[in-house]
Design a protein around this motif. Structure first.
Motif, short mmCIF file in Angstrom:
data_model
loop_
_atom_site.label_atom_id
_atom_site.label_comp_id
_atom_site.label_asym_id
_atom_site.label_seq_id
_atom_site.Cartn_x
_atom_site.Cartn_y
_atom_site.Cartn_z
N THR A 1 52.43 -31.53 18.32
CA THR A 1 52.23 -32.91 17.85
C THR A 1 50.78 -33.21 17.49
O THR A 1 50.36 -34.35 17.50
N ASN A 2 50.02 -32.17 17.18
CA ASN A 2 48.62 -32.41 16.82
C ASN A 2 48.33 -32.25 15.33
O ASN A 2 47.61 -33.05 14.76
N THR B 1 54.71 -32.29 8.62
CA THR B 1 54.98 -33.67 8.19
C THR B 1 56.07 -33.74 7.14
O THR B 1 56.05 -33.02 6.14
N LEU C 1 58.62 -42.90 5.77
CA LEU C 1 57.41 -42.86 6.60
C LEU C 1 57.09 -41.42 6.99
O LEU C 1 57.98 -40.67 7.40
N PRO C 2 55.81 -41.03 6.90
CA PRO C 2 55.45 -39.67 7.30
C PRO C 2 55.52 -39.51 8.81
O PRO C 2 54.95 -40.32 9.55
N VAL C 3 56.20 -38.46 9.26
CA VAL C 3 56.36 -38.20 10.69
C VAL C 3 56.24 -36.69 10.93
O VAL C 3 56.38 -35.90 10.00
N LYS C 4 55.99 -36.34 12.20
CA LYS C 4 55.86 -34.92 12.56
C LYS C 4 57.24 -34.38 12.93
O LYS C 4 57.80 -34.76 13.96
N ALA D 1 52.05 -36.51 3.47
CA ALA D 1 51.37 -37.68 4.03
C ALA D 1 50.68 -38.47 2.91
O ALA D 1 50.69 -39.71 2.91
N TRP E 1 41.52 -41.86 6.50
CA TRP E 1 42.23 -42.51 7.61
C TRP E 1 43.71 -42.13 7.59
O TRP E 1 44.29 -41.73 8.61
N ALA E 2 44.31 -42.20 6.39
CA ALA E 2 45.75 -41.92 6.28
C ALA E 2 46.07 -40.46 6.58
O ALA E 2 47.16 -40.14 7.05
N SER F 1 44.38 -38.62 8.73
CA SER F 1 43.70 -38.22 9.97
C SER F 1 44.65 -37.57 10.98
O SER F 1 44.19 -37.02 11.97
N GLY F 2 45.95 -37.63 10.73
CA GLY F 2 46.89 -36.91 11.60
C GLY F 2 47.22 -35.53 11.07
O GLY F 2 48.10 -34.85 11.61
N ASN F 3 46.57 -35.12 9.99
CA ASN F 3 46.83 -33.81 9.39
C ASN F 3 45.55 -32.98 9.47
O ASN F 3 44.51 -33.39 8.95
#
Lengths: 289, 175
Positions: B43-44, B49, B55-58, B109, B127-128, B130-132
């Protein structure tokens, strides 16, 4: 990585969720966003026999504002709170915290209520809800309990929720019209847990501080209220002197572990600094309100 | 076993799956859509994605059973009729990848970002995304690629006034 096998229930009515929990007790876990539970299951830290998914239960996905305050359902995702204009206008502590939770992808799935029920000592929402004096609404086949968040956390990943209960809603009292607040979080990078987090909330009463809410993240076994600091603040004239005094009191409430994110002394110093900054920002917002 | 029906890239799939099957594995192993990569599996990193109802999700942190009745878009669903979608084109034009492992997640994403915000600033893009996580590029060309796509999509949407816009790179530099 695969979790251990489990039975999956995805009821379309809350009553069926409650029946499953009554039948399986601590063999069952409730799934909402799953952003903590699923990783724990993959690492086999959690191996529930039954997973009860709230995903199809109607009525849990709303943020409602009543004259008393906010009601946030168990399926409301962090991203929704991050985007909320209502929060920016009237619940600045929440508006400040929402974009700092995990990362944007996790925020699309994870939920506020789930975060509280999970009770990670480094969870951000716990401190925010403590500072705001929120309540958790728990349901079971025996009925409903409304639990003050200040009585909710009992230790790391532990709450007063019974295995047969499910947290269905959080209620956040409406702050007074002359109030302000913020959430400050030190994190090494996006998506990391807090090194330290501070939730601050101030209500003004004739230019003196009325109620103050102050709670800390990642500095103990669970999110903690800086009670002594709140007492220092209540009734005082707001300003740098009393904020510094409150910062010292808050640092005494912090019992952080020394770990990869920093030594205990360092984290206590961050608490001091963030309490001072958080209170100054809260005061600014309250005076502008 | 549980029976699920998931719409993936526009096509309905009905399958019997074990509840513990993760969505990422369902997509890769059952549907053979191996564009969705599994990177950290914790989940990091965001390599896995996908879009779930937009909506983008893992997808490594969602069970396939949770996708029952939902619409999933994977990287394979971005191009239409063999034509690269602007974000894919942007990654090509601006060299938005090196090893390419994170690229499917980045593009998915970014697709969700441009859907919501067709003209994002560099900060909004960072920012958008930042989870990738990308371990090669330093992100500079990834941001340029998304800006390139935003520009291209705006020009497609309003072809009558392209002269008023700056080229993508200049615009990104001035922000």
């Amino acid at each position: 990585m695969f979790p251990a096998a489990f039975d999956y229930r995805s009821p379309a009515a809350l009553e069926d969720v409650l029946d499953s929990l009554a039948a399986y007790g601590d063999e069952a876990k409730v799934l909402a966003g799953g952003m903590s539970l699923i990783p724990m299951m993959k690492l086999r830290f959690a191996s529930p026999e039954v997973l009860v998914d709230l995903g199809r239960v109607p009525g849990l996905d709303a943020v409602q504002e009543t004259p008393d305050g906010l009601r946030i359902g168990a399926l409301v995702r962090h991203a929704e709170l991050e985007a909320s204009e209502l929060l920016r206008q009237r619940y600045p502590v929440m508006a400040a915290a929402a974009p700092l939770i995990a990362d944007p992808l996790v925020r699309n799935r994870g939920t506020l209520v789930g975060s509280l029920a999970h009770a990670d000592p480094a969870g951000d929402w716990g401190s925010v809800m403590l500072a705001l004096n929120a309540e958790v609404v728990a349901r079971s086949t025996a009925g409903q309990r409304v639990i003050p968040v200040r009585e909710f956390f009992t230790g790391p990943f532990s709450t007063v929720l019974q295995p047969t209960e499910v947290a269905v809603e959080v209620r956040v009292p409406r702050p007074s019209s002359r109030s302000g607040g913020t959430y400050l979080k030190l994190e090494r990078k996006v998506g990391d847990f807090a090194t330290v987090g501070v939730a601050a909330h101030l209500e003004l009463d004739n230019e003196r501080i009325g109620r103050a809410g102050l709670a800390l993240t990642a500095v103990g076994g669970h999110n903690v209220v800086a009670a002594e600091a709140e007492e220092v603040l209540a009734g005082a004239e707001p300003g740098p002197e009393v904020f510094a005094e409150a910062a010292e009191a808050a640092a005494r409430a912090a019992d952080p572990p020394s770990d990869v994110r920093g030594s205990a002394d360092y984290k206590r110093q961050v608490v001091r600094t963030y309490v001072r900054r958080g209170l100054a920002r809260s005061l600014e917002l309250a005076q502008a309100a | 076993m549980a029976r699920i029906t998931v719409t993936v890239n526009g096509a309905d799939h009905t399958d019997e799956v074990e509840p513990r099957l993760l969505l990422a594995h369902y997509l890769r192993d059952k549907l053979r859509l191996t564009g969705t990569h599994i990177g950290c599996d914790t989940t990091n990193c965001g390599a896995c994605t996908v879009l779930c109802d937009g909506l983008p999700v893992k997808s490594c942190t969602m069970f396939a059973v949770q996708a029952d009745g939902r619409e999933i878009i994977t990287v394979e669903g971005l191009a239409t009729g063999g034509q690269l979608q602007p974000i894919q084109q942007g990654f090509k034009e601006e060299h938005g990848l090196q090893c390419g492992f994170c690229t499917p997640g980045m593009m998915v994403a970014a697709t969700a970002l441009l859907e919501r915000n067709p003209d994002p600033s560099e900060e909004e893009i960072r920012w958008a995304l930042s989870g990738n996580v990308c371990r090669c590029t330093g992100y500079v060309n990834i941001v340029k690629a998304v800006r390139w796509a935003a520009q291209a999509m705006q020009e497609q949407a309003a072809p009558e006034e392209p002269a008023t816009r700056q080229p993508a790179t200049e615009q990104a530099a001035t922000r």
